[in-house]
Design a protein around this motif. Structure first.
Motif, PDB file in Angstrom:
ATOM      1  N   ALA A 141      73.145  37.577  17.836  1.00 46.28           N
ATOM      2  CA  ALA A 141      73.513  37.551  16.410  1.00 46.28           C
ATOM      3  C   ALA A 141      72.251  37.573  15.544  1.00 46.28           C
ATOM      4  N   ARG A 142      71.224  36.842  15.954  1.00 48.01           N
ATOM      5  CA  ARG A 142      69.957  36.830  15.215  1.00 48.01           C
ATOM      6  C   ARG A 142      69.306  38.210  15.250  1.00 48.01           C
ATOM      7  N   LEU A 143      69.325  38.846  16.421  1.00 49.25           N
ATOM      8  CA  LEU A 143      68.746  40.185  16.534  1.00 49.25           C
ATOM      9  C   LEU A 143      69.475  41.190  15.651  1.00 49.25           C
ATOM     10  N   PHE A 144      70.797  41.098  15.587  1.00 52.24           N
ATOM     11  CA  PHE A 144      71.556  41.990  14.707  1.00 52.24           C
ATOM     12  C   PHE A 144      71.179  41.760  13.239  1.00 52.24           C
ATOM     13  N   ARG A 145      71.036  40.509  12.844  1.00 49.50           N
ATOM     14  CA  ARG A 145      70.639  40.221  11.451  1.00 49.50           C
ATOM     15  C   ARG A 145      69.249  40.806  11.163  1.00 49.50           C
ATOM     16  N   ASP A 146      68.334  40.599  12.105  1.00 50.07           N
ATOM     17  CA  ASP A 146      66.974  41.127  11.919  1.00 50.07           C
ATOM     18  C   ASP A 146      66.985  42.656  11.829  1.00 50.07           C
ATOM     19  N   TRP A 147      67.773  43.287  12.675  1.00 49.17           N
ATOM     20  CA  TRP A 147      67.848  44.749  12.684  1.00 49.17           C
ATOM     21  C   TRP A 147      68.453  45.252  11.379  1.00 49.17           C
ATOM     22  N   THR A 148      69.485  44.569  10.884  1.00 51.15           N
ATOM     23  CA  THR A 148      70.112  44.961   9.624  1.00 51.15           C
ATOM     24  C   THR A 148      69.130  44.847   8.472  1.00 51.15           C
ATOM     25  N   VAL A 149      68.365  43.769   8.457  1.00 53.85           N
ATOM     26  CA  VAL A 149      67.351  43.588   7.406  1.00 53.85           C
ATOM     27  C   VAL A 149      66.291  44.671   7.517  1.00 53.85           C
ATOM     28  N   HIS A 150      65.865  44.968   8.731  1.00 57.20           N
ATOM     29  CA  HIS A 150      64.841  45.995   8.954  1.00 57.20           C
ATOM     30  C   HIS A 150      65.319  47.360   8.463  1.00 57.20           C
ATOM     31  N   LEU A 151      66.592  47.679   8.737  1.00 56.67           N
ATOM     32  CA  LEU A 151      67.113  48.992   8.366  1.00 56.67           C
ATOM     33  C   LEU A 151      67.535  49.073   6.903  1.00 56.67           C
ATOM     34  N   ALA A 152      67.602  47.947   6.225  1.00 57.18           N
ATOM     35  CA  ALA A 152      68.062  47.949   4.830  1.00 57.18           C
ATOM     36  C   ALA A 152      67.174  48.803   3.934  1.00 57.18           C
ATOM     37  N   GLY A 153      65.910  48.814   4.177  1.00 53.23           N
ATOM     38  CA  GLY A 153      64.986  49.594   3.345  1.00 53.23           C
ATOM     39  C   GLY A 153      64.771  51.000   3.830  1.00 53.23           C
ATOM     40  N   LYS A 154      65.442  51.392   4.902  1.00 51.85           N
ATOM     41  CA  LYS A 154      65.230  52.721   5.483  1.00 51.85           C
ATOM     42  C   LYS A 154      66.585  53.414   5.669  1.00 51.85           C
ATOM     43  N   PRO A 155      67.106  54.009   4.594  1.00 51.15           N
ATOM     44  CA  PRO A 155      68.449  54.607   4.680  1.00 51.15           C
ATOM     45  C   PRO A 155      68.560  55.740   5.705  1.00 51.15           C
ATOM     46  N   ALA A 156      67.541  56.563   5.852  1.00 49.20           N
ATOM     47  CA  ALA A 156      67.608  57.676   6.818  1.00 49.20           C
ATOM     48  C   ALA A 156      67.694  57.137   8.246  1.00 49.20           C
ATOM     49  N   GLU A 157      66.864  56.148   8.560  1.00 51.05           N
ATOM     50  CA  GLU A 157      66.878  55.557   9.902  1.00 51.05           C
ATOM     51  C   GLU A 157      68.185  54.800  10.143  1.00 51.05           C
ATOM     52  N   ARG A 158      68.667  54.139   9.082  1.00 49.35           N
ATOM     53  CA  ARG A 158      69.914  53.400   9.208  1.00 49.35           C
ATOM     54  C   ARG A 158      71.054  54.360   9.533  1.00 49.35           C
ATOM     55  N   LEU A 159      71.112  55.493   8.869  1.00 46.28           N
ATOM     56  CA  LEU A 159      72.142  56.488   9.135  1.00 46.28           C
ATOM     57  C   LEU A 159      72.014  57.045  10.548  1.00 46.28           C
ATOM     58  N   GLN A 160      70.790  57.258  10.972  1.00 44.63           N
ATOM     59  CA  GLN A 160      70.536  57.796  12.308  1.00 44.63           C
ATOM     60  C   GLN A 160      70.972  56.799  13.398  1.00 44.63           C
ATOM     61  N   LYS A 161      70.765  55.515  13.173  1.00 42.88           N
ATOM     62  CA  LYS A 161      71.065  54.505  14.188  1.00 42.88           C
ATOM     63  C   LYS A 161      72.403  53.805  13.964  1.00 42.88           C
ATOM     64  N   LYS A 162      73.166  54.297  13.002  1.00 44.71           N
ATOM     65  CA  LYS A 162      74.444  53.676  12.669  1.00 44.71           C
ATOM     66  C   LYS A 162      75.379  53.655  13.870  1.00 44.71           C
ATOM     67  N   PHE A 163      75.484  54.755  14.587  1.00 47.72           N
ATOM     68  CA  PHE A 163      76.385  54.834  15.736  1.00 47.72           C
ATOM     69  C   PHE A 163      75.980  53.826  16.821  1.00 47.72           C
ATOM     70  N   SER A 164      74.692  53.743  17.124  1.00 43.88           N
ATOM     71  CA  SER A 164      74.210  52.789  18.130  1.00 43.88           C
ATOM     72  C   SER A 164      74.496  51.357  17.696  1.00 43.88           C
ATOM     73  N   HIS A 165      74.257  51.099  16.428  1.00 44.19           N
ATOM     74  CA  HIS A 165      74.492  49.760  15.891  1.00 44.19           C
ATOM     75  C   HIS A 165      75.965  49.379  16.023  1.00 44.19           C
ATOM     76  N   GLU A 166      76.832  50.291  15.631  1.00 48.58           N
ATOM     77  CA  GLU A 166      78.274  50.009  15.702  1.00 48.58           C
ATOM     78  C   GLU A 166      78.744  49.828  17.148  1.00 48.58           C
ATOM     79  N   LYS A 167      78.222  50.659  18.031  1.00 48.43           N
ATOM     80  CA  LYS A 167      78.611  50.564  19.442  1.00 48.43           C
ATOM     81  C   LYS A 167      78.161  49.233  20.045  1.00 48.43           C
ATOM     82  N   LEU A 168      76.936  48.843  19.765  1.00 49.63           N
ATOM     83  CA  LEU A 168      76.434  47.557  20.264  1.00 49.63           C
ATOM     84  C   LEU A 168      77.174  46.389  19.629  1.00 49.63           C
ATOM     85  N   GLN A 169      77.467  46.515  18.334  1.00 48.00           N
ATOM     86  CA  GLN A 169      78.205  45.448  17.650  1.00 48.00           C
ATOM     87  C   GLN A 169      79.598  45.298  18.248  1.00 48.00           C
ATOM     88  N   LYS A 170      80.241  46.390  18.552  1.00 44.94           N
ATOM     89  CA  LYS A 170      81.580  46.360  19.153  1.00 44.94           C
ATOM     90  C   LYS A 170      81.533  45.698  20.535  1.00 44.94           C
TER      91      LYS A 170
END
Length: 158
Positions: free
Chosen positions: A51-80
């Motif tokens: 849960a801490r790692l997910f929060r850190d990753w979300t904060v890290h990606l908050a300022g990088k919309p292109a990277e966030r969009l690129q890694k959105k699928f991986s994030h959702e899959k891992l979150q699921k």
């Protein structure tokens, strides 16, 4: 990484589930019970770390919309996968609690049966002593027994 932690959590929760299954079928020995406690603790620790790692990753990606969009699928899959493991962990913890309660109830029932048998045995001995004292089981020709003889008969019957 999140993926490695989720995989480890899956493994640990699976081991805990196997131990709970054993506990539901038969009473666990103290070593297996301790192992179950350790597996559940480890699962909780991993859950908090992920849960801490997910929060850190979300904060890290908050300022990088292109990277966030690129890694959105991986994030959702891992979150699921993580959410599924958390649900599985909660189920295992619930089943472990039920199994422990059942063991405690059966142990209490066994103790009650054992205690009642001990009291029944005392009542039987007490009944024999009462009969001896009343002269019903007296093999002595005399109808009165000395207290030493009564004590001796009592000691033999216990």
């Amino acid at each position: 990484t999140i993926r490695a932690n989720v995989q480890e959590m899956q493994s640990v929760v699976q081991k805990a589930a196997c131990l709970v299954d054993m506990a539901q079928k038969k009473r666990l020995n103290p070593r297996a019970s301790k192992k179950l406690d350790l597996e559940l603790e480890r699962s909780e620790e991993l859950s908090q770390d992920i849960a801490r790692l997910f929060r850190d990753w979300t904060v890290h990606l908050a300022g990088k919309p292109a990277e966030r969009l690129q890694k959105k699928f991986s994030h959702e899959k891992l979150q699921k996968a993580f959410d599924a493991e958390v649900a599985h962990l909660k189920d295992v913890v619930r089943r472990a609690s039920i199994a422990r309660d059942a063991v405690a109830v059966s142990a209490a029932a066994a103790a009650a049966v054992s205690t009642s048998k001990q009291f029944a045995g005392r009542d039987q001995v007490s009944g024999q002593c009462d009969d001896v004292e009343a002269g019903l089981l007296d093999d002595v020709e005399s109808s009165e027994m000395s207290s030493a003889q009564a004590q001796e008969v009592f000691e033999r019957s216990t």
